[in-house]
Write a protein that holds these residues in place. Structure first.
Motif, PDB file in Angstrom:
ATOM      1  N   VAL A   5       0.814  -1.214   0.000  1.00  0.00           N
ATOM      2  CA  VAL A   5       0.000   0.000   0.000  1.00  0.00           C
ATOM      3  C   VAL A   5       0.846   1.262   0.000  1.00  0.00           C
ATOM      4  CG1 VAL A   5      -1.968  -1.078   1.174  1.00  0.00           C
ATOM      5  CG2 VAL A   5      -0.187   0.023   2.532  1.00  0.00           C
ATOM      6  N   LEU A   6       0.242   2.334  -0.489  1.00  0.00           N
ATOM      7  CA  LEU A   6       0.798   3.673  -0.360  1.00  0.00           C
ATOM      8  C   LEU A   6      -0.103   4.411   0.611  1.00  0.00           C
ATOM      9  CD1 LEU A   6       2.119   6.116  -2.917  1.00  0.00           C
ATOM     10  CD2 LEU A   6       0.187   6.827  -1.539  1.00  0.00           C
ATOM     11  N   VAL A   7       0.485   5.012   1.641  1.00  0.00           N
ATOM     12  CA  VAL A   7      -0.274   5.741   2.658  1.00  0.00           C
ATOM     13  C   VAL A   7       0.107   7.212   2.574  1.00  0.00           C
ATOM     14  CG1 VAL A   7      -0.829   5.949   5.111  1.00  0.00           C
ATOM     15  CG2 VAL A   7      -0.200   3.708   4.164  1.00  0.00           C
ATOM     16  N   GLU A   8      -0.879   8.067   2.296  1.00  0.00           N
ATOM     17  CA  GLU A   8      -0.658   9.512   2.347  1.00  0.00           C
ATOM     18  C   GLU A   8      -1.141   9.981   3.702  1.00  0.00           C
ATOM     19  OE1 GLU A   8      -1.866  12.333  -0.938  1.00  0.00           O
ATOM     20  OE2 GLU A   8      -3.099  13.099   0.725  1.00  0.00           O
ATOM     21  N   TRP A   9      -0.269  10.649   4.460  1.00  0.00           N
ATOM     22  CA  TRP A   9      -0.620  11.028   5.821  1.00  0.00           C
ATOM     23  C   TRP A   9       0.056  12.316   6.234  1.00  0.00           C
ATOM     24  CZ3 TRP A   9       3.134  10.342   9.885  1.00  0.00           C
ATOM     25  CH2 TRP A   9       4.322   9.738   9.470  1.00  0.00           C
ATOM     26  N   ASN A  10      -0.482  12.931   7.275  1.00  0.00           N
ATOM     27  CA  ASN A  10       0.048  14.192   7.792  1.00  0.00           C
ATOM     28  C   ASN A  10       0.952  13.926   8.986  1.00  0.00           C
ATOM     29  OD1 ASN A  10      -1.465  15.724   5.940  1.00  0.00           O
ATOM     30  ND2 ASN A  10      -3.257  15.563   7.243  1.00  0.00           N
ATOM     31  N   CYS A  14       4.176  10.597   2.058  1.00  0.00           N
ATOM     32  CA  CYS A  14       3.711   9.285   1.592  1.00  0.00           C
ATOM     33  C   CYS A  14       4.672   8.224   2.096  1.00  0.00           C
ATOM     34  CB  CYS A  14       3.676   9.227   0.069  1.00  0.00           C
ATOM     35  SG  CYS A  14       2.407  10.260  -0.651  1.00  0.00           S
ATOM     36  N   SER A  15       4.115   7.114   2.546  1.00  0.00           N
ATOM     37  CA  SER A  15       4.899   5.948   2.933  1.00  0.00           C
ATOM     38  C   SER A  15       4.376   4.758   2.140  1.00  0.00           C
ATOM     39  CB  SER A  15       4.764   5.668   4.431  1.00  0.00           C
ATOM     40  OG  SER A  15       5.282   6.732   5.196  1.00  0.00           O
ATOM     41  N   VAL A  16       5.290   3.906   1.693  1.00  0.00           N
ATOM     42  CA  VAL A  16       4.922   2.697   0.961  1.00  0.00           C
ATOM     43  C   VAL A  16       5.394   1.498   1.769  1.00  0.00           C
ATOM     44  CG1 VAL A  16       5.284   1.351  -1.140  1.00  0.00           C
ATOM     45  CG2 VAL A  16       5.045   3.838  -1.272  1.00  0.00           C
ATOM     46  N   GLY A  17       4.515   0.498   1.898  1.00  0.00           N
ATOM     47  CA  GLY A  17       4.915  -0.689   2.645  1.00  0.00           C
ATOM     48  C   GLY A  17       3.852  -1.761   2.586  1.00  0.00           C
ATOM     49  N   VAL A  45      -3.859   3.606  -0.586  1.00  0.00           N
ATOM     50  CA  VAL A  45      -4.058   3.093  -1.940  1.00  0.00           C
ATOM     51  C   VAL A  45      -3.379   1.738  -2.060  1.00  0.00           C
ATOM     52  CG1 VAL A  45      -3.630   3.509  -4.393  1.00  0.00           C
ATOM     53  CG2 VAL A  45      -4.095   5.440  -2.863  1.00  0.00           C
ATOM     54  N   LYS A  46      -4.130   0.712  -2.471  1.00  0.00           N
ATOM     55  CA  LYS A  46      -3.546  -0.614  -2.682  1.00  0.00           C
ATOM     56  C   LYS A  46      -2.719  -0.588  -3.965  1.00  0.00           C
ATOM     57  CE  LYS A  46      -4.650  -5.455  -3.304  1.00  0.00           C
ATOM     58  NZ  LYS A  46      -5.687  -6.444  -3.528  1.00  0.00           N
ATOM     59  N   LEU A  47      -1.480  -1.078  -3.878  1.00  0.00           N
ATOM     60  CA  LEU A  47      -0.589  -1.135  -5.030  1.00  0.00           C
ATOM     61  C   LEU A  47      -0.544  -2.559  -5.572  1.00  0.00           C
ATOM     62  CD1 LEU A  47       2.304   1.051  -3.583  1.00  0.00           C
ATOM     63  CD2 LEU A  47       0.423   1.777  -5.064  1.00  0.00           C
ATOM     64  N   GLU A  48       0.092  -2.736  -6.708  1.00  0.00           N
ATOM     65  CA  GLU A  48       0.185  -4.084  -7.278  1.00  0.00           C
ATOM     66  C   GLU A  48       1.007  -4.989  -6.388  1.00  0.00           C
ATOM     67  OE1 GLU A  48       0.943  -4.677 -11.344  1.00  0.00           O
ATOM     68  OE2 GLU A  48       0.025  -2.780 -11.929  1.00  0.00           O
ATOM     69  N   LYS A  49       0.796  -6.266  -6.526  1.00  0.00           N
ATOM     70  CA  LYS A  49       1.462  -7.259  -5.690  1.00  0.00           C
ATOM     71  C   LYS A  49       2.987  -7.123  -5.753  1.00  0.00           C
ATOM     72  CE  LYS A  49       0.008 -11.773  -4.341  1.00  0.00           C
ATOM     73  NZ  LYS A  49      -0.485 -13.064  -4.710  1.00  0.00           N
ATOM     74  N   GLY A  50       3.620  -7.286  -4.608  1.00  0.00           N
ATOM     75  CA  GLY A  50       5.070  -7.221  -4.535  1.00  0.00           C
ATOM     76  C   GLY A  50       5.724  -8.477  -5.077  1.00  0.00           C
TER      77      GLY A  50
END
Length: 83
Positions: A4-9, A33-36, A75-80
């Motif tokens: 996922v990509l996380v947009e946060w404050n 944004c953090s991706v994990g 946001v769900k991203l494509e499979k790792g």
């Protein structure tokens, strides 16, 4: 595990020293944004990790707990590659 990509404050701190009161009043949190890999979702926060073990996924690294009150979107991203 979902990638996922996380947009946060996040908090955003002025540099040390004295500042004009009017400048300080204009200061805002920083949107980042953090991706994990999404590890778990709780009522008040989510937990993601940036790294996972290749062979058995029993170990993770660079873990973040992000309060839901700070999250703008997930946001769900494509499979790792290894999941």
């Amino acid at each position: 595990m979902k990638l996922v990509l996380v947009e946060w404050n996040d908090t955003y701190e002025m540099e040390a020293g004295w500042h004009a009161l009017e400048d300080a009043k204009k200061w805002k949190p920083y949107t980042c944004c953090s991706v994990g890999y999404l590890l778990v979702e709780h009522d008040d926060h989510i937990v993601i990790c940036a790294d996972s073990g290749v062979n058995d996924n029993t170990e993770v690294g660079r873990v973040q707990a992000i309060p839901r009150s700070c999250i703008n979107k997930v946001v769900k991203l494509e499979k790792g590659l290894y999941v």
